[in-house]
Design an enzyme around this catalytic site. Structure first.
Site: not given
Length: 634
Positions: A367-368, A408, A477
């Protein structure tokens, strides 16, 4: 580096799929847990397009594609009506106060007060005479656009009527299913102006437009799973929301998993995070003491970074420098100050010596750290070379059996919005496979957005599949407390259920969509979260209740490990193949050994390659969730 230093990371395996409609920008986790999804600025989506050409040779027509009460999806169609090519375009319009754009795709959308401007992105600005292009957005508010301009002049194409779109047709049912054909039936939609026809979708592709409420589909392949949805169109040519998805598997053919990459069983893969050695105090040795090492086939080591279009080290200290004492070490031997490799990499080397069947992949992105993939896509060969050089570094080449890319999301929005194009994922995977060769594993973690027009439709996942050993589909999620007021919903539903906040946000929809694109089940792994997501201020025990915000969590609000929830908030019910619990005013959803077992049964029925989970440290000290996956896939 202090072992208590905060880690820059993706909190859990896949970024949250918002309860908002398809393509909406999703929340940050660790870095911006308190932000709401609508706060992401549309102005930052992509770089600005070139100077727009003079007006008079193009039209822009607006359509409200769908309306779900709390929001809507709008689309603009730009058409070159002139006799010469257009190199770029700009569409402007005004919304009344209270109506706004929240996220957009295939255009750069910015605003100044109530005035909105959309510019083409790099790949869709050029239009030959007669050609057209469509861009879309999600928005909130009841207003309609006015004062439209295309390249500075009147849009001319006008806007379609702003009356309400059709209602949602009933979820289709199938009769007369044979190896190559079936008949669909569904309940009619309603509309104040009348229903004109229905579009029938198989997977993400439209296969027919019919005036009635049935359709006979043929030319199917035996032993194959297909997903069907239906949308209605009214006499003003407005389309309504898609129906629920029907999954049908034709009889005949084999549905078992394909060849295994290493140990003769299905894939049982877990993520090990490099930051876990800090506050979580979770180390490679815990895989041994919990019993999990004996029950897995693969480990994804998370994460390596992607910077400047290249693979780079994520955390040098945790990766290869941290010294382990004898009691912390996998083999009971302490590190020395002068040994060439320490840290997690050396502990993983020792783990492989004890469990030689385990394959270890170095996972890049998350994600990051997915922001660098767009630049990587501009030069896939250079990216692949950098990754190969890093993974095959002589200091640790024997540790890794391949590479995993956790992007992502390609050509869609995650922490940032990527506009590298639908072919970018395929091109990147092709280059990585070419560099790593047939003797290394090449895998990818991918979205589980099974909605029509969602993230799985934004990139060529089918084309990229030929270059990967398997995909890890992040089937968790889907829902969470980034929607602070609720409704409460399980974050990892296996199937749809009555009242689910968003169509297509469940595991079955994602797997069905991927199969519908031609990706074999033997290349797909089902994702399991070793954690729960929760709300507080909840009075309703069953899903669908309102809330006041995220429930308290050990590391961040709205998230808690299974090992904690098992004791602090035991399951009080199940829905859609997963568990939920209400304790006091807190409401949580998470998987238990029992729900994992049922998901593994489904995994085998679907002919999937196996399962993976995020991540080891959320499990109990005796690894009961990892054991449930292992037992369920035997």
């Amino acid at each position: 580096m202090s072992e208590s230093a905060p880690r820059l990371r993706r909190t859990y395996g896949g970024a949250p799929l918002s309860t908002a409609p398809p393509r909406r920008v999703r929340l940050l986790r660790r870095l911006a847990a308190t932000a709401v999804a609508l706060a992401l600025p549309v102005a930052g989506l992509v770089g600005l397009a070139g100077t727009a050409q003079a007006a008079g040779s193009a039209t822009a027509t607006y359509t409200k594609a769908s309306d779900w009460g709390s929001g809507f999806e709008g689309k603009w169609t730009v058409k070159n009506t002139g006799t010469t090519a257009i190199n770029s375009w700009t569409v402007e319009w005004d919304y009344p106060t209270g109506t706004r754009v929240t996220s957009a795709w295939d255009a750069t959308v910015t605003s100044s007060g109530n005035h909105w401007t959309a510019k083409n992105v790099g790949w869709n600005g050029a239009l030959s005479p007669g050609a057209s292009v469509t861009f879309g957005f999600n928005g909130t508010g009841p207003g309609a656009p006015s004062g439209c301009k295309i390249n500075g002049g009147s849009c001319d194409g006008g806007t379609t009527p702003t009356d309400n779109p059709p209602s949602t047709p009933g979820t289709p049912t199938a009769t007369g299913v044979t190896e190559t054909s079936l008949t669909l039936n569904w309940a009619a939609a309603t509309d104040d102006k009348g229903i004109k026809n229905y579009d029938v979708y198989r997977g993400s592709g439209k296969v027919a437009t019919v005036t009635g409420t049935s359709y006979a589909d043929s030319g199917l392949t035996k032993g194959t799973t297909y997903a069907y949805t239906v949308t209605a169109r009214d006499t003003a040519d407005q389309t309504g929301p898609s129906s629920g998805s029907l999954s049908v598997t034709t009889p005949g053919g084999g549905t078992g998993p394909g060849p295994d990459p290493g140990d003769g069983t299905r894939v049982k893969l877990g993520y090990f995070t490099n930051w876990g050695v800090y506050q979580r105090n979770y180390h490679v040795k815990n895989l041994v003491t919990s019993g999990s090492a004996a029950k897995i086939t693969h480990i994804n080591y998370a994460f390596g970074n992607v910077q400047g279009g290249k693979c780079t080290i994520g955390d040098a200290y945790a990766d290869y420098d941290k010294a382990y004492t004898a009691d912390q070490s996998v083999d009971g031997v302490a590190d020395t100050w002068d040994q060439p490799l320490r840290g997690n990499f050396n502990q993983l080397r020792k783990l492989k010596a004890k469990y030689p069947n385990i394959k270890i992949l170095w996972s890049f992105g998350g994600w990051t750290w997915s922001g660098g993939f767009g630049q990587a896509a501009a030069n896939p060969a250079a990216f692949a070379q950098s990754c190969h050089d890093l993974v095959e570094d002589p200091r640790w080449a024997d540790v890794f059996d391949g590479i995993d890319l956790d992007w992502e999301y390609p050509n869609a929005c995650g922490l940032t919005c990527d506009t590298s194009g639908a072919a970018s994922l395929k091109n990147l995977m092709q280059a990585v496979r070419g560099k790593f060769g047939a003797n290394n594993l090449v895998t990818a973690a991918i979205s589980a957005d099974g909605s029509n027009g969602g993230k799985l439709d934004a990139a060529d996942y089918a084309g990229a599949a030929q270059y990967v050993d398997f995909y890890n589909v992040m089937t968790y999620d889907f829902f969470g407390a980034w929607a602070a007021q609720g409704p409460t919903a399980p974050h990892s539903p296996l199937t749809a259920y009555s009242g689910i906040p968003q169509d297509g946000f469940n595991s079955e929809a994602a797997i069905t969509k991927l199969k519908g694109k031609g990706i074999a089940g033997s290349k797909l792994n089902l994702g399991i979260g070793f954690y729960g997501r929760g709300w507080t201020g909840v009075t309703q025990a069953t899903p669908g209740g309102t809330a006041t915000g995220p429930a308290p969590g050990t590391y961040e609000p709205g998230i808690e490990d299974y090992k904690v929830l098992k004791a602090s908030c035991p399951s009080t019910g199940t829905i859609a193949g997963t568990a939920y619990a209400k304790c006091g005013s807190n409401w949580w959803s998470y998987d238990t050994p029992a729900t994992v077992a049922s998901k593994m049964t489904w995994t085998k029925q679907q002919g999937l390659r196996g399962a993976f989970f995020w991540e080891f440290s959320g499990d109990t000290t005796n690894g009961e969730l990892a054991n449930a996956i292992h037992t369920g896939l035997q």
